[in-house]
Motif scaffolding. Structure first.
Motif, PDB file in Angstrom:
ATOM      1  N   ASN A   1       0.828  -1.205   0.000  1.00  0.00           N
ATOM      2  CA  ASN A   1       0.000   0.000   0.000  1.00  0.00           C
ATOM      3  C   ASN A   1       0.863   1.256   0.000  1.00  0.00           C
ATOM      4  OD1 ASN A   1      -2.242  -1.542  -0.060  1.00  0.00           O
ATOM      5  ND2 ASN A   1      -2.669  -1.385   2.130  1.00  0.00           N
TER       6      ASN A   1
ATOM      7  N   SER B   1      -3.147  -2.945  -5.812  1.00  0.00           N
ATOM      8  CA  SER B   1      -3.961  -3.062  -4.604  1.00  0.00           C
ATOM      9  C   SER B   1      -4.664  -4.421  -4.565  1.00  0.00           C
ATOM     10  CB  SER B   1      -4.957  -1.916  -4.507  1.00  0.00           C
ATOM     11  OG  SER B   1      -6.000  -2.088  -5.418  1.00  0.00           O
TER      12      SER B   1
ATOM     13  N   ILE C   1     -15.276   4.313  -4.551  1.00  0.00           N
ATOM     14  CA  ILE C   1     -14.111   4.155  -3.682  1.00  0.00           C
ATOM     15  C   ILE C   1     -12.927   3.613  -4.473  1.00  0.00           C
ATOM     16  CG2 ILE C   1     -13.201   2.879  -1.707  1.00  0.00           C
ATOM     17  CD1 ILE C   1     -16.054   2.947  -0.543  1.00  0.00           C
TER      18      ILE C   1
ATOM     19  N   ARG D   1      -9.455   5.973  -5.069  1.00  0.00           N
ATOM     20  CA  ARG D   1      -8.294   5.575  -4.284  1.00  0.00           C
ATOM     21  C   ARG D   1      -7.107   5.176  -5.154  1.00  0.00           C
ATOM     22  NH1 ARG D   1      -8.943   3.487   1.115  1.00  0.00           N
ATOM     23  NH2 ARG D   1      -7.501   1.860   0.555  1.00  0.00           N
ATOM     24  N   ASN D   2      -7.379   4.813  -6.412  1.00  0.00           N
ATOM     25  CA  ASN D   2      -6.295   4.307  -7.251  1.00  0.00           C
ATOM     26  C   ASN D   2      -5.813   5.313  -8.278  1.00  0.00           C
ATOM     27  OD1 ASN D   2      -5.833   1.676  -6.189  1.00  0.00           O
ATOM     28  ND2 ASN D   2      -7.862   1.133  -6.934  1.00  0.00           N
TER      29      ASN D   2
ATOM     30  N   TYR E   1     -11.216  13.123  -3.358  1.00  0.00           N
ATOM     31  CA  TYR E   1     -10.176  12.115  -3.124  1.00  0.00           C
ATOM     32  C   TYR E   1     -10.255  11.580  -1.705  1.00  0.00           C
ATOM     33  CZ  TYR E   1      -5.380  10.256  -2.964  1.00  0.00           C
ATOM     34  OH  TYR E   1      -4.283   9.464  -2.827  1.00  0.00           O
TER      35      TYR E   1
ATOM     36  N   GLY F   1     -13.036   9.075  -0.508  1.00  0.00           N
ATOM     37  CA  GLY F   1     -12.859   7.654  -0.812  1.00  0.00           C
ATOM     38  C   GLY F   1     -12.166   6.926   0.318  1.00  0.00           C
ATOM     39  N   PHE F   2     -11.180   7.595   0.944  1.00  0.00           N
ATOM     40  CA  PHE F   2     -10.442   6.963   2.034  1.00  0.00           C
ATOM     41  C   PHE F   2     -11.277   6.953   3.313  1.00  0.00           C
ATOM     42  CE2 PHE F   2      -7.339   8.019  -1.055  1.00  0.00           C
ATOM     43  CZ  PHE F   2      -6.379   7.039  -0.957  1.00  0.00           C
TER      44      PHE F   2
ATOM     45  N   GLU G   1     -13.872   4.187   3.369  1.00  0.00           N
ATOM     46  CA  GLU G   1     -13.343   2.875   3.754  1.00  0.00           C
ATOM     47  C   GLU G   1     -13.186   2.781   5.272  1.00  0.00           C
ATOM     48  OE1 GLU G   1     -13.896   0.652   1.404  1.00  0.00           O
ATOM     49  OE2 GLU G   1     -11.922  -0.240   1.690  1.00  0.00           O
TER      50      GLU G   1
ATOM     51  N   GLN H   1      -6.132  10.615   8.254  1.00  0.00           N
ATOM     52  CA  GLN H   1      -6.694  11.215   7.048  1.00  0.00           C
ATOM     53  C   GLN H   1      -6.754  12.736   7.171  1.00  0.00           C
ATOM     54  OE1 GLN H   1      -7.144  10.095   4.101  1.00  0.00           O
ATOM     55  NE2 GLN H   1      -6.450   8.116   4.829  1.00  0.00           N
TER      56      GLN H   1
END
Lengths: 347, 387
Positions: A278, A334, B122, B126-127, B265, B268-269, B272, B319
């Protein structure tokens, strides 16, 4: 689709009136976004041609991406020399595969040898010298640079991270304090500031006359920040390992270094591999920040290509293409991280 | 000889030796770097010290909260940057938490389509690098907005166009000061009521209508106060004159783009974290609570949420600190935050890299430490009390 499956889908989406209304509302929302997007990207898009004038269909102009593909991948690397980049990539992939599939007793030796040889080989192939034509780092760019920075920064970050994670667990107060300060400092400051810092301060603190390459400064700066995050990932593994492991090793007569190297680290690293992956994903995403010191990785090249007067208004195409590549890389990583986490939990 | 070997092999002695070696090495390295730096600076003719802070800055800032002008000194520029960083951080944290909770709860919904959409969102954000979102919102979305002449109008008082967001500004802010005072008093009263109710419940076991009183004090009073203040104040509503709007307050496009990127952005974190926190509360807790006769809302308020919060606080802190650090991404689109104003403009003008970098990093470290300290205090307050 069998009747029972259809039945279960119907209850799932329209089971109660409230569910049905929600399904319809969300469905309309998705269509409202997806239909124009698909029309733009696929149906109304222009695929072939050579210039902006070939984009007449009204949708996306993929001609632009095709014309610029080489730049998106290699930056301004001389086209005649691009085989060197490809060769370096192939060697890295093959070496990685060889290590993974090698018999367990050779794996460590092979891995260590690769760790010494491959980085130097990579720099030689990309940078030139010794009978290869030199290519300055100013000419590097695009996806190749994203991959390069990610790999070389983690070559700094992983060993440093492991060292500082061990230091943070040390019984010796000075070593613990230094490790905690290092980790918390780099975790507390923004990466963009660190990249500025590295590009301004590294030349200043070196003895006069020693210049450090612009790209090397960015790689070092990123490496230090990610090292602090890696250290926290490794600490998770060290803390998850039962204390009995080290105690048993000590009882068998192993000293600190042997117990750490043969008993603690191999197990701790396996536990922290998902967390470390990660952090690597975060690193791949953060390589984009080298843009602020005008090093053009994939996103930087995409951004720079918007200034081309013969391809005005290609913002969406450039972002869609570069964004998709980043997404594919990070998503694959991921998934892999989740896979190793699951498979280690099952054992 | 044997004695010397035993001395070296003594664990304590060896520990001291290692630490001394580390300290010596570090000090040596620092001295070496400092000497090189001072030599290089003398050679390049760069001054050192903090005198430059009192020099007139001459740097124009397009978005100022502190009343800074070009004629102020560089220290004023520093504070203007800090204020801009704080502004975007605080608003982004609030909005991202809101969006993150919505997406995280949607992810857990029993409605298949809703949870799939939330999951897709999400996985999407996140990616992808944050810088991508910043550039995308700035050069892709805001730049594509219509010119001021054809602005998107929000009830004819606020206008969104490619020069930013123009919002109305109260002419006389006096009424708003009174409203703010009323709100603070109401919140203080709510705190006292809650305290009194808790003590009474511990003493007598009786419930007080805290929720009703709380709703009135926490929500109704502020709404009434702000409404009253807005109705009694004259507003400076932006009007289109020539090519752009006059009057009102212009929120620059860089701010809008950076805020949109940070919120989409980070949400999304946070989603989770919310999902993980709620899922981590064992199902037996809910079952036990309903076996005791608690109703759904009571279970949520008294059993699930307090336990989920306990799990969510540490990653949420991370965060929030990330939002603070990530607000520096604004430097890529020249949002005048501390990095782009101070590490960028001021450094170019004065050349005093070391002092400026140290001050900028200190801002982040100090705020970060303060936030961590507060969240640790909060975490300790809600942590499980074990006996």
């Amino acid at each position: 689709m069998s009747a029972t499956a259809a039945q279960s889908w119907r209850t799932r989406l329209f089971g109660t009136p409230a569910t049905g209304v929600l399904t319809l509302a969300i469905g309309l929302f998705v269509l409202w976004i997806a239909v124009p997007l698909i029309r733009w990207a696929l149906i109304d898009a222009s695929w072939s041609g050579t210039s902006r004038n070939d984009c007449t269909a009204g949708g996306a102009c993929w001609v632009f991406v095709r014309a610029r593909f080489g730049q998106f991948m290699y930056g301004f690397y001389p086209p005649d020399e691009r085989w060197r980049v490809n060769l370096a990539g192939i060697i890295f992939v093959l070496a990685g595969a060889a290590i993974v599939f090698a018999p367990a007793r050779l794996r460590l030796k092979l891995g260590l040898a690769a760790l010494v040889v491959l980085p130097l080989l990579g720099i030689w192939l990309l940078g030139g010298g010794l009978s290869l034509r030199p290519v300055e780092t100013r000419e590097w760019g695009g996806l190749m640079l994203t991959v390069f920075i990610s790999i070389y920064s983690s070559l700094i970050a992983i060993p440093l991270g492991i060292a500082f994670a061990l230091g943070r667990q040390s019984e010796l107060p000075v070593i613990r304090l230094v490790s905690v300060l290092f980790i918390e400092f780099w975790r507390g400051v923004p990466i963009i500031a660190v990249i500025f810092l590295a590009s301004l301060l590294l030349p200043l603190i070196m003895p006069g006359g020693i210049g450090i390459d612009r790209l090397a400064r960015a790689v070092i700066g990123l490496g230090f920040v990610i090292a602090a995050y890696m250290a926290e990932a490794v600490r998770g593994g060290l803390q998850a390992l039962p204390a009995g492991q080290r105690e048993a090793a000590t009882a068998l007569g192993l000293g600190y270094w042997k117990a750490t190297g043969f008993i603690v680290l191999p197990q701790a690293l396996r536990i922290s591999l998902p967390a470390m992956t990660n952090e690597f994903i975060a690193l791949v995403k953060n390589t984009t920040l080298v843009l602020v010191v005008s090093i053009l990785d994939l996103l930087g090249i995409a951004q720079a290509s918007l200034a081309d007067p013969s391809w005005v208004g290609m913002n969406m195409e450039a972002y869609a293409f570069s964004g998709t590549i980043y997404w594919l890389i990070c998503f694959a990583l991921s998934r892999w991280s989740r896979h190793i986490e699951m498979s280690s939990r099952r054992r | 000889m044997d004695k010397a070997l035993a001395f070296i092999n003594d664990k304590r002695v060896r520990g001291l030796l290692y630490q001394a070696a580390l300290l010596l090495g570090l000090v040596g390295l620092i001295v070496y770097f400092v000497r090189n730096a001072s030599e290089n600076m003398v050679k390049a003719g760069i001054a050192s010290g903090f005198d430059f802070l009192w020099r007139t800055s001459g740097i124009e800032v397009p978005f100022v909260l502190t009343g800074y002008t070009q004629q102020d000194n560089i220290l004023g520029l520093f504070w203007a940057g800090v204020a801009n960083t704080m502004l975007v951080t605080v608003i982004a944290i609030a909005l991202a938490t809101l969006l993150g909770f919505v997406v995280g709860i949607a992810r857990l919904s029993s409605h298949w389509l809703l949870s799939t959409i939330a999951g897709a969102y999400i996985e999407f954000v996140r990616n992808i690098p944050l810088l991508f979102f910043v550039l995308f919102w700035y050069f892709g979305v805001i730049a594509a907005l219509p010119a001021p002449r054809d602005s998107l109008s929000v009830f004819s008082v606020a206008f969104l166009n490619n020069r930013g967001l123009t919002i109305p500004l109260p002419d006389a802010p006096a009424n708003f000061r009174w409203a703010l005072l009323a709100i603070l008093l109401a919140w203080l009263a709510q705190w006292l009521v809650a305290r009194w109710a808790r003590l009474r419940k511990e003493r007598t076991g009786q419930d007080a209508p805290v929720l009703t009183i709380g709703l009135v004090l926490v929500i109704l009073v502020p709404v009434l106060a702000v409404t009253y203040a807005s109705l009694t104040t004259r507003w400076d509503v932006p009007v289109l004159r020539g090519f752009n709007y006059r009057g009102g307050f212009v929120v620059i496009p860089e701010f809008v783009a950076l805020l949109a990127a940070l919120v989409t952005y980070t949400a999304g974190f946070i989603a989770e974290i919310v999902r993980g926190g709620i899922q981590a509360v064992p199902h037996g807790q809910t079952e036990a609570a309903s076996a005791l006769g608690l109703r759904r809302p009571q279970i949520l308020r008294l059993v699930t949420i307090p336990q989920a919060m306990r799990i969510m606080v540490p990653p949420m802190t991370n965060q929030y600190l990330n939002v603070l650090k990530n607000s520096s991404f604004g430097a890529a689109i020249a949002y005048p935050d501390i990095v782009s104003l101070f590490m960028g403009s001021a450094l170019t003008n004065t050349g005093q890299a070391i002092e400026i970098i140290a001050m900028t990093l200190a801002v982040y470290l100090v705020i970060g430490l303060a936030v961590s300290a507060f969240m640790n205090w909060y975490n300790a307050r809600i942590a499980l009390v074990t006996r």
